[in-house]
Write a protein that holds these residues in place. Structure first.
Motif, short mmCIF file in Angstrom:
data_model
loop_
_atom_site.label_atom_id
_atom_site.label_comp_id
_atom_site.label_asym_id
_atom_site.label_seq_id
_atom_site.Cartn_x
_atom_site.Cartn_y
_atom_site.Cartn_z
N TYR A 54 1.11 -1.21 -0.14
CA TYR A 54 -0.13 -0.29 0.23
C TYR A 54 0.72 1.70 0.28
CZ TYR A 54 -3.90 -3.31 1.23
OH TYR A 54 -4.65 -3.84 0.39
N MET A 55 2.39 1.05 0.01
CA MET A 55 2.80 2.35 -0.22
C MET A 55 4.21 2.10 -0.94
SD MET A 55 4.58 1.90 3.39
CE MET A 55 3.24 1.52 4.41
N ASP A 56 3.98 1.57 -2.26
CA ASP A 56 4.94 0.76 -3.48
C ASP A 56 5.43 2.19 -3.88
OD1 ASP A 56 3.36 0.97 -4.70
OD2 ASP A 56 3.81 -1.23 -6.27
N MET A 84 -11.43 0.47 2.48
CA MET A 84 -12.41 -0.75 1.38
C MET A 84 -10.59 -1.49 2.09
SD MET A 84 -12.22 1.01 -2.02
CE MET A 84 -14.09 2.06 -2.11
N ALA A 85 -9.16 -1.03 2.20
CA ALA A 85 -7.99 -1.65 2.47
C ALA A 85 -8.67 -2.55 3.70
CB ALA A 85 -6.80 -1.34 1.99
N ILE A 86 -8.19 -2.36 4.75
CA ILE A 86 -9.05 -2.84 6.20
C ILE A 86 -10.23 -3.59 5.53
CG2 ILE A 86 -9.75 -2.46 7.98
CD1 ILE A 86 -8.50 0.07 7.97
N VAL A 87 -11.33 -3.72 5.40
CA VAL A 87 -12.64 -4.70 5.10
C VAL A 87 -11.73 -5.91 4.62
CG1 VAL A 87 -14.76 -4.74 3.98
CG2 VAL A 87 -14.13 -2.68 5.26
N LEU A 88 -11.55 -5.17 3.19
CA LEU A 88 -10.66 -6.51 2.14
C LEU A 88 -9.82 -7.56 2.85
CD1 LEU A 88 -11.26 -4.69 -1.41
CD2 LEU A 88 -12.95 -5.92 -0.45
N THR A 231 -3.38 1.68 -3.72
CA THR A 231 -4.13 1.09 -2.57
C THR A 231 -4.04 -0.35 -2.19
OG1 THR A 231 -4.19 3.99 -2.12
CG2 THR A 231 -4.97 1.99 -0.58
N VAL A 232 -5.52 -0.22 -2.46
CA VAL A 232 -5.95 -1.54 -3.04
C VAL A 232 -5.37 -2.31 -3.37
CG1 VAL A 232 -8.42 -2.95 -2.96
CG2 VAL A 232 -7.89 -0.70 -1.43
N MET A 233 -4.45 -3.50 -3.43
CA MET A 233 -4.24 -4.25 -4.62
C MET A 233 -4.35 -5.56 -4.76
SD MET A 233 -0.09 -2.75 -4.54
CE MET A 233 0.17 -2.64 -6.37
#
Length: 445
Positions: A54-56, A84-88, A231-233
């Motif tokens: 998420y920080m690449d 979104m990332a936290i949920v997924l 971010t959401v990868m």
């Protein structure tokens, strides 16, 4: 007793067995024992490997472009993307702990072979796009600090295969320790740079408020989707569902529920750290470049050269280069692990660990190296942003299966996701798909 014999129960909702355990050479190797604090501490690590994605360097390019062009306006996109990332990612941990499968194995088990092969191709494309960003970022970092040509820097990034092999031989916790140490260096570099930039904090806070311009302005939407893709990868969904199984959390329902709680806490805290780094990159660009009227700064090399005269301190570009290099190293390590999980999970291959990693790394780094060498230093920003948009377009092919699996009680048993969580996840999946349709529509017209 074999790994397969120790595997969790296979629920009737799956079409077939999962095959070899995910990352079999480190599967269930981290012990979970002692009091509640020691058990919780045993789960600290996978979330930070996930947070790396998420920080690449690709994220740096989109955040720098967004901050220089639109100021603080896209901070709201970074915030929403992180939620979104936290949920997924919590769903990834749930899938792994409940079923004993990573997302790639779950897709292979649940879908007809043609569908699984299409999803595998999409996942490989996403990892190639990810690797292009990481290879470019690491090569630029080496160039900025040591003056190493990009072409040589690209080849150096291939050495991460041997680094992973060595660290996993001494224990998977050493891989996590390396990643956390490099993340600490990145954070320290940005704390100093933000202090130098001295942003207007009132404007920063207002930047987290949503605005309709993000959807109505095609250029802003393009960068917003780039931030979303960075971010959401997709590869992180496969990665998390694999590495969480390095913990030996047991097979009973109470043990699995405790493992899910600790794994979710780990990933949530790590992703909040990632949000701080992402926001710092965008704030740095807004406070330095946008405030000075430099609205088209996106090249990482250009940022490096402009920081010193704008901030008035020679150390600023050095800190930027060090953070970029640490970020690139971290990202190539985690992308290689994700590539292995995807290849093993979808294809159910059984090879020696060193050969598996070499093959998965080659699949990603060969096209990445070719593109990087062809474009050279010029055009790297456009290339990085494009890779993040490609990742955003691939995201739905990982998100929809993840939501389907975790909502199915026959597949998940007692750890099936609650209705409220599935409702949020479905909403996120639909929003991602709708934004991608809007992007394609604007692109075609």
């Amino acid at each position: 007793m074999t790994i397969e014999a120790r595997a969790p129960k296979v629920f009737s909702g799956w079409n077939q067995g999962r095959g070899e355990a995910s990352l079999a050479d480190v599967h269930r190797t981290v012990k979970v024992s002692g009091n509640v604090w020691r058990r919780a501490a045993a789960f600290v690590g996978p979330g930070y490997l996930v947070a790396v994605g998420y920080m690449d360097p690709g994220n740096w390019a989109t955040s720098l472009a967004g901050g220089s062009k639109f100021g603080y306006a896209l901070l709201t996109v970074a915030l929403v993307s992180n939620i979104m990332a936290i949920v997924l990612q919590s769903l990834c941990a749930r899938l792994a702990i409940a079923s004993g499968r990573d997302l790639a194995q779950a897709c292979r088990d649940a879908f007809p072979r043609p569908v699984a092969w299409v999803l595998w191709a999409m996942a490989e494309l996403a990892i190639i796009a990810t690797d292009i960003a990481e290879v470019v970022g690491t090569a630029i970092g080496l160039n900025l600090i040591f003056g190493i040509p990009l072409e040589i820097g690209v080849l150096i990034t291939a050495l991460d295969v041997f680094l992973i092999l060595y660290l996993q031989r001494v224990g998977f916790r050493w891989v996590e320790a390396l990643v956390v140490a490099l993340l600490a260096v990145i954070a320290a570099c940005f704390i100093v740079q933000i202090a130098m930039a001295d942003p207007v904090w009132g404007d920063v806070i207002r930047g987290f408020a949503p605005t309709t311009e993000i959807v109505t302005n095609p250029e802003m939407l393009y960068l917003a989707l780039g931030i979303l893709g960075a971010t959401v990868m997709p590869h992180n969904l496969y990665l998390h569902s694999g590495i969480v199984q390095t913990r030996d959390y047991g097979n009973s329902i109470p043990e699995k529920k405790e493992a899910l709680k600790f794994a979710t806490i780990d990933s949530t805290v790590a992703l909040m750290f990632a949000l701080c780094i992402n926001a710092a990159i965008l704030i740095l660009a807004a406070a330095t470049f946008h405030a000075a009227g430099q609205t088209n700064v996106a090249e990482l090399g250009e940022v490096h050269s402009l920081l010193a005269p704008m901030l008035g301190l020679a150390i600023a570009p050095t800190l930027f280069g060090i953070a970029l290099l640490c970020c690139g190293i971290n990202s190539t390590v985690t992308a290689t692990l994700a590539g292995q999980i995807v290849m093993e999970g979808f294809l159910n291959i059984q090879l020696a660990p060193w050969l598996r990693r070499l093959i998965t790394r080659a699949i990603a780094i060969i096209p990445a190296a070719a593109v990087t060498i062809y474009f050279g230093e010029s055009g790297t920003a456009q290339l990085l942003i494009l890779t993040q948009v490609v990742l955003s377009l691939q995201l739905s092919f990982a998100v929809f299966p993840l939501v389907m699996f975790t909502a199915d009680k026959t597949k998940m048993g007692a750890l099936v996701a609650p209705i409220w969580l599935i409702a949020i996840a479905v909403f996120i999946a639909v929003v991602i798909a709708a934004l991608n349709v809007k992007l394609l529509y604007d692109f075609v017209l």
